[in-house]
Design a protein around this motif. Structure first.
Motif: not given
Length: 510
Positions: A389-414
């Motif tokens: 899982l890779f989280i992108t966003g600014r430090a301290g920002d409550p709103a961020v985006t979660l990316h699923h870069l490597k998946t066991p089955t189906g991808e979640i997100g972003p």
């Protein structure tokens, strides 16, 4: 206890065993009857040698005479020659070892022992176990002797003990049955009985975030909420909540949290969602290691599994990877760390790892999809992970985006998610939920329409469109959407496949 044949004149002298036992020292573990049974069976049937050789390994026999006979058996078998006592007598005579092992009469006595060959592997396991115990005993005696030396430094003795334990462990893994059979199972058992089809630790079968037997890595820059997210998964594993990001989390027996990176801040972050009613569970089922490990995992690959065993934990959280490995950029050290990871997983320990991204990518535009090469360190770090899982966003920002870069089955997100820094919780922004988006689109959506929304605007590429198509296909399979097939292009142009919220979906919500 040695049998009566030890007293017969044609039996190897007991003096041949004296060198294996220190005068006035502790008695040596051995089983002469098991040694005789194995040697006799090998004389009767040379195929038995192939069965017991991987179990015995090297230097397993207590009696030097028996070790000599065993090596003669191996020599004969390698050359495809008979292993009966008559042939062995000739070989040992040529080597000058015949009388030392007890002469031809003793060889025939071994062959005449009425044990048969059916239990030979069990007898070999007895011999191997006794040999291991003798080696451990010798190490203990050396430790006692060192501790009695004048002016000895206790730290030196501790280092010697640790080195001896590591050597013994490696010996067990690289010799005899440990190396060849310990982790080998038949193909049916591997496919059907190793839990390959088990329920996810986090997520669903269609969208698995954390699969059993595979590590989960959460990556991101400092301050984007890696620890906040990890703590919610930990508390769910402890049974203090059922879901994280609206996905179920399977319970754990006990969690070992390696708080190597700023443990005080980790404690402060956990405290946001700990209540007095949680005390018993946290005391019984959560163990926290504070600060650096005794040695990095690349130098001692068994340490991770040993820590889990010592604390009876079935889940380990590594916070963070940079503190567990000497350096993250060296491929050989990354492979060594992966060995540590795999040894723990093989022992039934589930692993979650917190890690950092490369500094050069920390200021990437919001909404831009990251890639695995943006994870800091050797590519072997992520190559061995089951899910990333890779989280992108600014430090301290409550709103961020979660990316699923490597998946066991189906991808979640972003997934666009929001951290509540007061309560230590994370919620999913419903505006990026494909089911919600489809329900709110009266004219339906194409895969390209959905892809454009999920990436935050702009022109989606082929991979984005394909991922959106998979989201919509799953909604169709679950009965929440219907599909109107498109029309191939021609002189009048084509029409893209369009998806609509099903009546069931609209009714359930309305």
């Amino acid at each position: 206890m040695p049998s009566m044949t030890d007293a017969q004149p044609n039996t190897p002298s007991r003096s041949a065993d004296v060198h294996a036992q220190a005068p006035d020292g502790p008695s040596q573990p051995f089983n002469v009857e098991a040694e005789r049974a194995v040697l006799g069976a090998c004389m009767h049937d040379s195929d038995v040698i192939d069965a017991v050789r991987p179990i015995l390994g090297d230097d397993a026999f207590y009696r030097p005479a028996h070790e000599t006979i065993w090596r003669a058996l191996l020599a004969q078998h390698r050359e495809g020659k008979p292993t009966d006592p008559i042939v062995l007598t000739e070989l040992l005579q040529e080597q000058g070892d015949l009388q030392r092992v007890g002469g031809p009469v003793y060889l025939h006595q071994l062959a005449d022992a009425l044990y048969g060959t059916g239990n030979t592997e069990h007898h070999a396991e007895i011999i191997r176990k006794k040999a291991d115990l003798r080696r451990l005993l010798a190490s203990a005696v050396r430790t006692v002797q060192r501790a009695q030396e004048p002016g000895v430094d206790p730290d030196e003795i501790r280092s010697e003990i640790e080195a001896a334990v590591r050597a013994e462990r490696e010996h067990a893994l690289t010799s005899g049955q440990g190396r060849l059979s310990r982790f080998a199972i038949d193909g049916w058992a591997f496919v059907k009985e190793t839990g390959a089809n088990a329920e996810p630790l986090w997520g669903t079968r269609d969208k698995t975030v954390w699969a059993p037997g595979e590590s989960l890595m959460i990556v991101g820059a400092p301050g984007v909420g890696k620890t906040t997210l990890a703590h919610q998964v930990v508390f769910a594993r402890l049974g203090l909540q059922e879901t994280v990001l609206e996905m179920p989390v399977a319970p754990s027996r006990r969690v070992l949290y390696l708080a190597m990176d700023r443990p005080k801040q980790i404690a402060k972050a956990m405290d946001r969602r700990v209540f007095p009613t949680d005390e018993k569970i946290l005391r019984d089922r959560l163990i926290v290691w504070q600060g650096p490990l005794p040695v990095t995992l690349d130098k001692e690959p068994d340490l991770l599994a040993d820590l889990a065993a010592a604390h009876r934990a079935d889940t380990i959280v590594i916070d963070s990877l940079k503190d567990a490995v000497s350096t993250m950029v060296d491929d050989s050290l990354a492979v060594a760390f992966h060995n540590a990871r795999m040894r723990a997983l093989r022992n039934g320990v589930e692993i979650m790892e917190l890690h950092h991204q490369r500094k050069a990518t920390a200021d990437a535009p919001r909404g831009q999809r990251p890639s695995l090469d943006q994870v800091y360190g050797s590519t072997w770090i992520t190559a061995g992970a089951g899910s990333v899982l890779f989280i992108t966003g600014r430090a301290g920002d409550p709103a961020v985006t979660l990316h699923h870069l490597k998946t066991p089955t189906g991808e979640i997100g972003p997934l666009d998610v929001t951290h509540d820094h007061v309560r230590g919780t994370t919620t999913v922004d419903p505006s990026k939920d494909p089911a919600v988006l489809l329900r709110n689109a009266p004219n339906g959506l194409t895969a390209r329409d959905l892809a454009a929304v999920l990436i935050g605007g702009g022109d989606p590429d082929r991979a984005d469109v394909e991922k959106a198509r998979r989201h919509l296909a799953r909604l169709v399979d679950s009965g929440l959407a219907t599909k109107a097939d498109g029309i191939a292009g021609g002189a009048g142009g084509g029409q893209q496949t369009r998806y609509y919220a099903s009546a069931r979906h609209l009714t359930a919500v309305g």
